[in-house]
Design an enzyme around this catalytic site. Structure first.
Site, PDB file in Angstrom:
ATOM      1  N   ASP A 201       0.599  -0.985   0.071  1.00 28.43           N
ATOM      2  CA  ASP A 201       0.195   0.238  -0.355  1.00 28.43           C
ATOM      3  C   ASP A 201       0.745   1.640  -0.201  1.00 28.43           C
ATOM      4  O   ASP A 201       1.883   1.450   0.229  1.00 28.43           O
ATOM      5  CB  ASP A 201      -0.688   0.067   1.524  1.00 28.43           C
ATOM      6  CG  ASP A 201      -2.126   1.600   1.671  1.00 28.43           C
ATOM      7  OD1 ASP A 201      -2.055   1.255   0.484  1.00 28.43           O
ATOM      8  OD2 ASP A 201      -1.538   1.690   2.360  1.00 28.43           O
ATOM      9  N   GLU A 275       1.637  -1.078  -5.078  1.00 35.84           N
ATOM     10  CA  GLU A 275       0.444   0.561  -5.385  1.00 35.84           C
ATOM     11  C   GLU A 275       1.564   2.149  -5.530  1.00 35.84           C
ATOM     12  O   GLU A 275       1.546   2.222  -4.812  1.00 35.84           O
ATOM     13  CB  GLU A 275      -0.351   0.221  -3.904  1.00 35.84           C
ATOM     14  CG  GLU A 275      -1.774   1.439  -4.798  1.00 35.84           C
ATOM     15  CD  GLU A 275      -2.201   2.170  -3.718  1.00 35.84           C
ATOM     16  OE1 GLU A 275      -3.650   2.399  -3.686  1.00 35.84           O
ATOM     17  OE2 GLU A 275      -0.859   1.869  -2.376  1.00 35.84           O
TER      18      GLU A 275
END
Length: 535
Positions: A201, A275
């Site tokens: 993330d 990401e």
């Protein structure tokens, strides 16, 4: 001949655990619920599951505010449930990818609580970004949170801490060796427990530079970094070039260390996907250099119009850029942070685009419910829980619409998801979009996905690159067809509102909607649909 790594052209199914299946009637999905539906997941033809966070968390941001990254939150079960899920997935030859959150912790994490108590200049505060106020008492700079509002919160002794997201998510200081060591411990913990990879993330956000410098357009930059805020692409790209806290060179040193850690597990093929929302697009390739990570998400299709030139450019650029570092692209049409593709471009268009993308080289990521053709859920403002909605006083609706629980069976809401009240309401209008209903309909979106992924494995995985057909060479703005060949398959997408002729040869093996006809030796592709032909 050595086979390609499992992740190279995998189809990976993203599960948002809270919204997948509730095993105990409390209205929230959980890990035993995921385990109970693994046969369904396997039947889709996917190769792996990616689990959004299920760690100990106060759940201020859907679990991305992690209070303990090496344990399971009670709402989802316990560590034994995680072990069982991994074991049952492996039993079905499904790999498991865990979501990790290295940019920030929850303010309930023991480190942050210790930092609050320890005070100015302490080693505890050095794990985060604590700074004194300006002389006039204002925050250290004018940066704005991606969730709206300031990116600084003041604590009792007057110092401010940085949080690029919600105030309950203090950013970690990756210049601190303790932070590095702790995350290596977390990676090993989950690898040793059996996971096969990680989704990282905010992978581009770990290193901050010029922290005490103001940005010229903080609100514009904050909006540019959000997938759910409409913005002209040129304006967005210009703003992304000025990001002071994302995509700094230092992140690559972190991932080189992580790659060595992954590779130390001989025979395991541990992978990681970043990401990384970066600009210009070539910067994304730096994350997948040979000594760094394995994949980086391509976000272009999450915002792309259903337009031949736009889609041609996205696909061609993604393939070409990744080739410069000997990598393959990733393709995703939806995820938990963006509007569902069926709502964004239309149901027929979403089916057509999925079939078009499944033919491409690289890995395909499918967000749970996408295979059902689910649109965004219909929510009242009183239902919404996204901190983005709360921090902007409702100006930005947030991501809850994409996170509404899945409908499984029956004729009335909540359609078998739970015996209790779902944490987000499921509209009665989803009656015909349940798994049960679509299994009974051979023309359903579910059957399209199953058939397409079976054909993808049979004919396309390992088939090499694509060759654009003549009508697609330049991706002209007014072209209604976009087509390419790959291996023995020719893929033709008709983006117009009327049937179009094409010169594709071979046997029709799948079409996303309608019926492919023949006319004067040519194939006639239905409006807003994609067809595959086998040579």
């Amino acid at each position: 001949m050595k086979s390609a790594p499992w992740w190279k052209e995998a189809t990976i199914y993203q599960i948002y655990p809270r919204s997948f299946f509730d095993s105990n009637g409390d209205g929230e999905g959980d890990l035993p619920g995921v385990t109970s539906q693994l046969d369904y997941v396997k039947s889709l033809g996917v190769d792996a599951i990616w689990l959004s966070p299920f760690y100990t968390s106060p759940n201020k941001d859907g679990g991305y505010d992690v209070a303990n990254p090496r344990d399971v939150d009670p709402r989802f079960g316990n560590l034994e449930d995680a072990k069982e899920l991994i074991a049952q997935a492996h039993k079905r030859n499904l790999r498991v990818i865990a979501d990790i959150v290295p940019n920030h912790f929850s303010d309930q994490h023991e480190w942050f609580q210790a930092a609050l108590k320890a005070g100015r200049g302490s080693k505890e505060r050095e794990r985060f970004h604590f700074y004194d106020a300006n002389e006039d008492g204002t925050p250290p700079n004018n940066w704005i949170s991606l969730f709206g509002g300031p990116s600084w919160t003041q604590v009792a002794d007057g110092q401010f801490y940085l949080h690029l997201f919600d105030s309950s998510q203090p950013d970690l200081n990756w210049e601190n060796p303790e932070v590095n060591a702790d995350f290596e411990k977390t990676l090993r913990f989950w690898i040793d427990l059996g996971v096969d990879g990680f989704r990282i993330d905010v992978a581009h956000g770990l290193i901050k530079e010029d922290v005490l410098t103001n940005h010229s357009d903080p609100q514009g930059l904050s909006n540019a970094l959000r997938l759910d805020v409409a913005m002209d692409s040129e304006v967005r790209n210009a703003l992304l070039l000025t990001v002071p806290y994302f995509d700094r060179q230092g992140v690559h040193e972190i991932y080189r260390k992580w790659r060595k850690l992954f590779d130390s597990y001989v025979g395991r093929e541990i992978m990681a996907v970043a990401e990384a929302w970066v600009h210009p697009p070539v910067n994304a390739t730096r994350y997948v250099r040979a000594d760094e990570l394995h994949q980086v998400f391509n976000f272009d299709l999450l915002t792309a119009e259903f337009d031949s030139k736009v889609l041609f450019d996205v696909v061609e650029r993604s393939i070409s850029l990744n080739a410069t570092v000997n990598a393959l692209p990733t393709w995703a049409l939806s995820n938990h942070d963006s509007p569902r593709v069926a709502s964004r471009i239309g149901e027929e268009q979403a089916r057509a685009l999925a079939l078009f993308v499944f033919g491409l080289p690289g890995s395909a990521y499918v967000f749970a419910g996408q295979e059902l053709g689910l649109p965004d859920g219909q929510l009242q403002d009183s239902d919404r829980q996204d901190p983005t909605f709360l921090r902007t006083n409702g100006q930005i609706k947030g991501r809850d619409g994409a996170r509404v629980p899945l409908p499984w069976s029956g004729n009335t809401t909540p359609f078998g998801f739970s015996t209790g009240k779902p944490w987000l309401p499921i509209s009665q209008c989803w009656r015909d979009l349940t798994v049960e209903s679509e299994l009974a309909d051979p023309k359903s979106s579910l059957h399209l996905y199953r058939n397409a992924l079976e054909l993808r494995k049979e004919f396309l995985v390992g088939a090499g690159g694509i060759a654009w057909l003549e009508s697609s060479q330049h991706g002209a703005k007014n072209d209604s067809l976009l087509s390419y060949s790959r291996g023995s398959i020719t893929v033709v997408m008709n983006l117009s509102d009327s049937a179009k002729e094409c010169d594709a040869s071979g046997k029709l093996i799948i079409v996303s909607g309608g019926t492919v006809d023949a006319r004067d030796g040519k194939k006639v592709i239905p409006a807003r649909s994609t067809a595959w032909f086998l040579a």
